[in-house]
Design an enzyme around this catalytic site. Structure first.
Site, PDB file in Angstrom:
ATOM      1  N   GLY A 187       0.852  -1.191   0.000  1.00 44.72           N
ATOM      2  CA  GLY A 187       0.000   0.000   0.000  1.00 44.72           C
ATOM      3  C   GLY A 187       0.884   1.236   0.000  1.00 44.72           C
ATOM      4  N   GLY A 222      -0.380   4.958  -1.315  1.00 43.85           N
ATOM      5  CA  GLY A 222      -1.566   5.581  -0.727  1.00 43.85           C
ATOM      6  C   GLY A 222      -1.180   6.789   0.121  1.00 43.85           C
ATOM      7  N   GLN A 223      -2.144   7.286   0.907  1.00 41.86           N
ATOM      8  CA  GLN A 223      -1.915   8.531   1.663  1.00 41.86           C
ATOM      9  C   GLN A 223      -0.745   8.405   2.646  1.00 41.86           C
ATOM     10  OE1 GLN A 223      -4.774   9.717   4.626  1.00 41.86           O
ATOM     11  NE2 GLN A 223      -4.256  11.890   4.461  1.00 41.86           N
ATOM     12  N   ASP A 242       2.288  -1.779  -4.331  1.00 43.53           N
ATOM     13  CA  ASP A 242       0.915  -1.292  -4.249  1.00 43.53           C
ATOM     14  C   ASP A 242       0.123  -1.976  -5.349  1.00 43.53           C
ATOM     15  OD1 ASP A 242      -0.287   1.658  -2.918  1.00 43.53           O
ATOM     16  OD2 ASP A 242      -1.495   0.563  -4.382  1.00 43.53           O
ATOM     17  N   ASP A 292      -0.982  -7.182  -5.564  1.00 42.43           N
ATOM     18  CA  ASP A 292      -2.282  -7.301  -4.905  1.00 42.43           C
ATOM     19  C   ASP A 292      -2.018  -8.123  -3.643  1.00 42.43           C
ATOM     20  OD1 ASP A 292      -4.707  -8.119  -3.963  1.00 42.43           O
ATOM     21  OD2 ASP A 292      -5.540  -8.672  -5.908  1.00 42.43           O
ATOM     22  N   TYR A 304     -15.383  -1.337   8.837  1.00 36.72           N
ATOM     23  CA  TYR A 304     -13.968  -0.966   8.954  1.00 36.72           C
ATOM     24  C   TYR A 304     -13.507  -1.111  10.408  1.00 36.72           C
ATOM     25  CZ  TYR A 304      -9.956   2.300   8.757  1.00 36.72           C
ATOM     26  OH  TYR A 304      -8.730   2.899   8.852  1.00 36.72           O
ATOM     27  N   LYS A 307     -10.716  -3.583  11.992  1.00 38.86           N
ATOM     28  CA  LYS A 307      -9.530  -3.088  12.709  1.00 38.86           C
ATOM     29  C   LYS A 307      -9.459  -3.700  14.113  1.00 38.86           C
ATOM     30  CE  LYS A 307      -7.477  -0.500   9.672  1.00 38.86           C
ATOM     31  NZ  LYS A 307      -6.224  -0.995   9.082  1.00 38.86           N
TER      32      LYS A 307
HETATM   33  C1  AKB Z   1     -11.176   6.874   8.013  1.00 36.04           C
HETATM   34  O1  AKB Z   1     -11.757   7.964   8.136  1.00 36.04           O
HETATM   35  O2  AKB Z   1     -11.723   5.833   7.644  1.00 36.04           O
HETATM   36  C2  AKB Z   1      -9.715   6.807   8.387  1.00 36.04           C
HETATM   37  C3  AKB Z   1      -9.504   6.419   9.798  1.00 36.04           C
HETATM   38  C4  AKB Z   1      -9.758   7.387  10.894  1.00 36.04           C
HETATM   39  O3  AKB Z   1      -9.106   5.319  10.073  1.00 36.04           O
HETATM   40  N1  AKB Z   1      -9.102   8.066   8.101  1.00 36.04           N
END
Ligand code: AKB
Length: 314
Positions: free
Chosen positions: A4, A7-8, A30, A48, A139, A143
């Site tokens: 990755g 990315g940012q 990436d 990938d 998400y 995590k």
């Molecule tokens: C998001 O907004 O999904 C991310 C994070 C806070 O993990 N920037």
């Protein structure tokens, strides 16, 4: 090896790691091709992360000793493709953990967690390191599961996997994509390009944020700290600063008095409402010396300058 890498976070972390360890010693991968200057800078490949065979091939061929696995589907995008996002975020992590277990040359891993591990039942102000974690986003669930797995692999197999619960990250070099905190980057681009911004969060939605330079410094510091100093084997709270759309708007207005904002909250408002407004990161300060330099004033100045230069404005 960075996964990755374009990315940012990756695009800035690769540069910093190459400064420290030498261009040839940082292998950037990436799913997409890098920019031309990144291609010239050091070794890179399209990868990938779900392609285990290629991953193993690169790890062996390049004699990889450390992996920074940054690839993930962020909070906003994950809500649109929940099962796919879970699959991408979890399977990629599990592939790497299992690889590290099998390949003894891999001696350290970095994996980013997020403030998304917290949820609506978590105390919102100065959220402590150890507290209720009942995330209600895909998400966040991925995590939190990842944090549990890295702690498990650290304890059960003696691996050295380190992690930070990043807040919203603010940078101008590479834009984020699909996150809830992305408004705090978009607002600078729209202020410079159009002089106005329609914000997808409401004006008083406070969220923890950090300028990218501080985030990179924190990541490198954590990775260089002696293992015996680390009391957390899952992921460290890192707060930085906390502000609302209205506050950052007012800060930008000091430099661009004509700048206008309107608010049209969308589905990401519910995500923001479930996350902390500010973070207690005293454990990271004590264990490995976390220190943030950028406040809202300083980051606004640097962002406006950086984005303006990108668009050839003064
Ligand atoms: C998001 O907004 O999904 C991310 C994070 C806070 O993990 N920037």
């Amino acid at each position: 090896m960075i996964i990755g890498a374009f990315g940012q976070i990756g695009s800035e972390l690769v540069v910093e790691l190459r400064n420290i360890y030498g261009n040839e010693n940082v292998f950037a991968t990436d799913i997409k091709e890098p920019y031309e200057d990144m291609k010239k800078q050091g070794p890179w490949a399209v990868l990938d992360v779900l392609d285990t065979k290629r991953l193993v091939h690169y790890v062996i061929r390049h004699k990889i000793t450390q992996i920074y696995h940054l690839a993930a589907v962020l909070s906003g995008n994950a809500e649109k493709i929940p099962i796919q996002a879970w699959h991408i975020n979890m399977e990629s992590l599990m592939n790497i953990l299992d690889l590290a277990k099998e390949v003894p040359e891999i001696n350290k891993i970095f994996w980013p967690s997020s403030i998304a591990v917290f949820g609506p039942t978590t105390p919102r102000q100065k959220t402590p390191q150890l507290t209720v974690t009942e995330p209600n986003t895909v998400y966040g669930i991925s995590k939190l599961a990842g944090e549990r797995w890295i702690e498990y692999y650290n304890q059960k197999y003696g691996l050295d996997i380190r992690s930070i619960r990043y807040p919203g990250l603010i940078s101008y070099k590479t834009e984020p994509g699909g996150g809830t905190t992305d408004y705090a980057v978009e607002i600078f681009y729209e202020a410079i390009k159009n002089g106005s911004y329609e914000c997808f969060l409401s004006e008083n939605s406070y969220l923890p944020m950090q300028f990218m330079d501080d985030a990179i410094k924190a990541t490198v510091t954590l990775m260089q700290t002696d293992k015996s100093k680390l009391s957390i084997q899952s992921s460290y709270n890192v707060g930085g600063i906390s502000f609302s759309p209205k506050e950052i708007y007012e800060e930008i207005k000091i430099h661009l008095p004509e700048f206008k904002i309107s608010y049209k909250p969308d589905f990401r408002q519910a995500i923001a409402d479930s996350w902390p407004a500010s973070i207690d990161d005293t454990v990271a300060q004590k264990d490995w010396g976390l220190k943030n330099v950028y406040d809202i004033k300083k980051l606004t100045e640097v962002m406006l300058r950086g984005v303006s230069e990108k668009f050839g404005k003064k």
